[in-house]
Write a protein that holds these residues in place. Structure first.
Motif, short mmCIF file in Angstrom:
data_model
loop_
_atom_site.label_atom_id
_atom_site.label_comp_id
_atom_site.label_asym_id
_atom_site.label_seq_id
_atom_site.Cartn_x
_atom_site.Cartn_y
_atom_site.Cartn_z
N VAL A 21 30.94 75.48 35.65
CA VAL A 21 29.89 74.50 35.93
C VAL A 21 29.95 73.30 35.00
CG1 VAL A 21 28.41 76.38 36.73
CG2 VAL A 21 28.04 75.43 34.44
N LYS A 22 30.84 73.34 34.04
CA LYS A 22 30.97 72.20 33.12
C LYS A 22 31.30 70.93 33.89
CE LYS A 22 32.45 74.58 28.90
NZ LYS A 22 33.58 74.82 27.97
N GLY A 23 30.60 69.86 33.54
CA GLY A 23 30.80 68.59 34.23
C GLY A 23 30.01 68.45 35.51
N ARG A 24 29.43 69.55 36.00
CA ARG A 24 28.62 69.50 37.22
C ARG A 24 27.15 69.80 36.93
NH1 ARG A 24 29.35 73.11 41.19
NH2 ARG A 24 30.11 74.79 39.82
N PHE A 25 26.89 70.67 35.99
CA PHE A 25 25.51 71.06 35.66
C PHE A 25 25.14 70.51 34.29
CE2 PHE A 25 25.30 75.32 38.24
CZ PHE A 25 25.73 74.63 39.37
N THR A 26 23.87 70.16 34.14
CA THR A 26 23.36 69.68 32.86
C THR A 26 22.04 70.36 32.56
OG1 THR A 26 24.38 67.51 33.18
CG2 THR A 26 22.68 67.69 31.50
N ILE A 27 21.96 71.00 31.42
CA ILE A 27 20.71 71.62 30.98
C ILE A 27 20.02 70.68 30.00
CG2 ILE A 27 21.80 72.91 29.09
CD1 ILE A 27 19.81 75.19 29.67
N SER A 28 18.70 70.63 30.12
CA SER A 28 17.92 69.81 29.19
C SER A 28 16.58 70.48 28.97
CB SER A 28 17.72 68.39 29.75
OG SER A 28 17.01 68.43 30.98
N ARG A 29 15.90 70.06 27.92
CA ARG A 29 14.58 70.63 27.65
C ARG A 29 13.64 69.54 27.17
NH1 ARG A 29 15.22 75.17 23.36
NH2 ARG A 29 12.93 75.17 23.47
N ASP A 30 12.37 69.76 27.46
CA ASP A 30 11.31 68.85 27.02
C ASP A 30 10.26 69.72 26.34
OD1 ASP A 30 9.13 67.17 26.72
OD2 ASP A 30 9.43 66.17 28.63
N ASN A 31 10.28 69.72 25.02
CA ASN A 31 9.37 70.59 24.29
C ASN A 31 7.91 70.16 24.47
OD1 ASN A 31 11.48 72.15 23.41
ND2 ASN A 31 11.50 71.33 21.32
N ALA A 32 7.67 68.90 24.72
CA ALA A 32 6.30 68.43 24.92
C ALA A 32 5.70 68.99 26.20
CB ALA A 32 6.26 66.91 24.95
N LYS A 33 6.58 69.30 27.17
CA LYS A 33 6.12 69.82 28.46
C LYS A 33 6.46 71.30 28.64
CE LYS A 33 6.51 65.35 30.81
NZ LYS A 33 7.14 64.61 31.94
N ASN A 34 7.01 71.93 27.58
CA ASN A 34 7.41 73.35 27.68
C ASN A 34 8.30 73.60 28.89
OD1 ASN A 34 5.81 73.77 25.46
ND2 ASN A 34 4.65 75.47 26.33
N THR A 35 9.25 72.71 29.11
CA THR A 35 10.07 72.78 30.31
C THR A 35 11.54 72.73 29.97
OG1 THR A 35 8.33 71.72 31.62
CG2 THR A 35 10.56 71.66 32.51
N VAL A 36 12.32 73.53 30.70
CA VAL A 36 13.77 73.45 30.64
C VAL A 36 14.26 73.19 32.06
CG1 VAL A 36 14.05 75.96 30.84
CG2 VAL A 36 15.91 74.56 29.90
N ASN A 37 15.19 72.27 32.19
CA ASN A 37 15.69 71.87 33.49
C ASN A 37 17.19 72.16 33.61
OD1 ASN A 37 13.18 70.57 34.37
ND2 ASN A 37 13.66 69.04 32.81
N LEU A 38 17.62 72.33 34.84
CA LEU A 38 19.04 72.47 35.13
C LEU A 38 19.35 71.53 36.29
CD1 LEU A 38 21.63 74.02 34.35
CD2 LEU A 38 21.15 75.54 36.28
N GLN A 39 20.01 70.43 35.98
CA GLN A 39 20.44 69.49 37.00
C GLN A 39 21.80 69.95 37.51
OE1 GLN A 39 18.78 66.63 38.25
NE2 GLN A 39 20.44 66.80 39.75
N MET A 40 21.88 70.22 38.79
CA MET A 40 23.11 70.73 39.39
C MET A 40 23.63 69.71 40.39
SD MET A 40 22.02 74.72 39.96
CE MET A 40 20.87 74.33 41.28
N THR A 41 24.86 69.30 40.22
CA THR A 41 25.50 68.37 41.13
C THR A 41 26.80 68.96 41.66
OG1 THR A 41 26.72 67.25 39.37
CG2 THR A 41 24.50 66.43 39.85
N SER A 42 27.34 68.30 42.68
CA SER A 42 28.61 68.76 43.27
C SER A 42 28.59 70.26 43.55
CB SER A 42 29.79 68.42 42.35
OG SER A 42 29.86 67.03 42.11
N LEU A 43 27.51 70.70 44.16
CA LEU A 43 27.33 72.13 44.38
C LEU A 43 28.37 72.68 45.35
CD1 LEU A 43 23.46 72.16 44.37
CD2 LEU A 43 24.91 73.62 42.95
N ARG A 44 28.72 73.93 45.10
CA ARG A 44 29.74 74.63 45.88
C ARG A 44 29.15 75.91 46.45
NH1 ARG A 44 33.94 74.61 40.74
NH2 ARG A 44 34.27 72.33 40.63
#
Length: 125
Positions: free
Chosen positions: A62-85
């Motif tokens: 998933v390297k180069g296609r997925f990006t994980i990020s977090r927002d501690n102010a919102k207690n949220t972790v996201n996973l942006q997924m692109t070029s899905l297979r």
């Protein structure tokens, strides 16, 4: 409690953004990870992000296609997924670890203490 959302049915090459909200008050102290489980397969690590330095680590496929990020102010972790297979089709789970995981240790499933309920991602060919 961890609540994941954002899954759905998407065509090959499309994008989805998964989100996971932690209703507790220790989010910023936890490493966070995304895992997935396809039918008949074991749960596998997808991406993780450490507390503090926000160091990330990814499954090679998933390297180069997925990006994980977090927002501690919102207690949220996201996973942006692109070029899905089609092989990305699985139930995706977010998880929290109270251990100081960072780098490759983020992939160690046994160090994750809390798990969300999962959200289905289906990629059609």
């Amino acid at each position: 409690q961890l609540q994941a959302s954002g899954g759905g049915l998407i065509q090959t090459g499309g994008s989805l953004r998964l989100s996971c909200v932690d209703s507790g008050d220790t989010f910023s102290n936890n490493a966070m990870g995304w895992f997935r489980q396809a039918p008949g397969k074991e749960r596998e690590f997808v991406a993780g992000i450490s507390r503090g330095t926000f160091t990330t680590h990814y499954l090679n496929s998933v390297k180069g296609r997925f990006t994980i990020s977090r927002d501690n102010a919102k207690n949220t972790v996201n996973l942006q997924m692109t070029s899905l297979r089609p092989e990305d089709t699985a139930v995706y789970y977010c998880a929290a670890s109270t251990s100081g995981l960072t780098g490759p240790s983020l992939s160690l499933v046994y160090f994750y203490n809390y798990w969300g309920q999962g959200t289905q991602v289906t990629v059609s060919s």
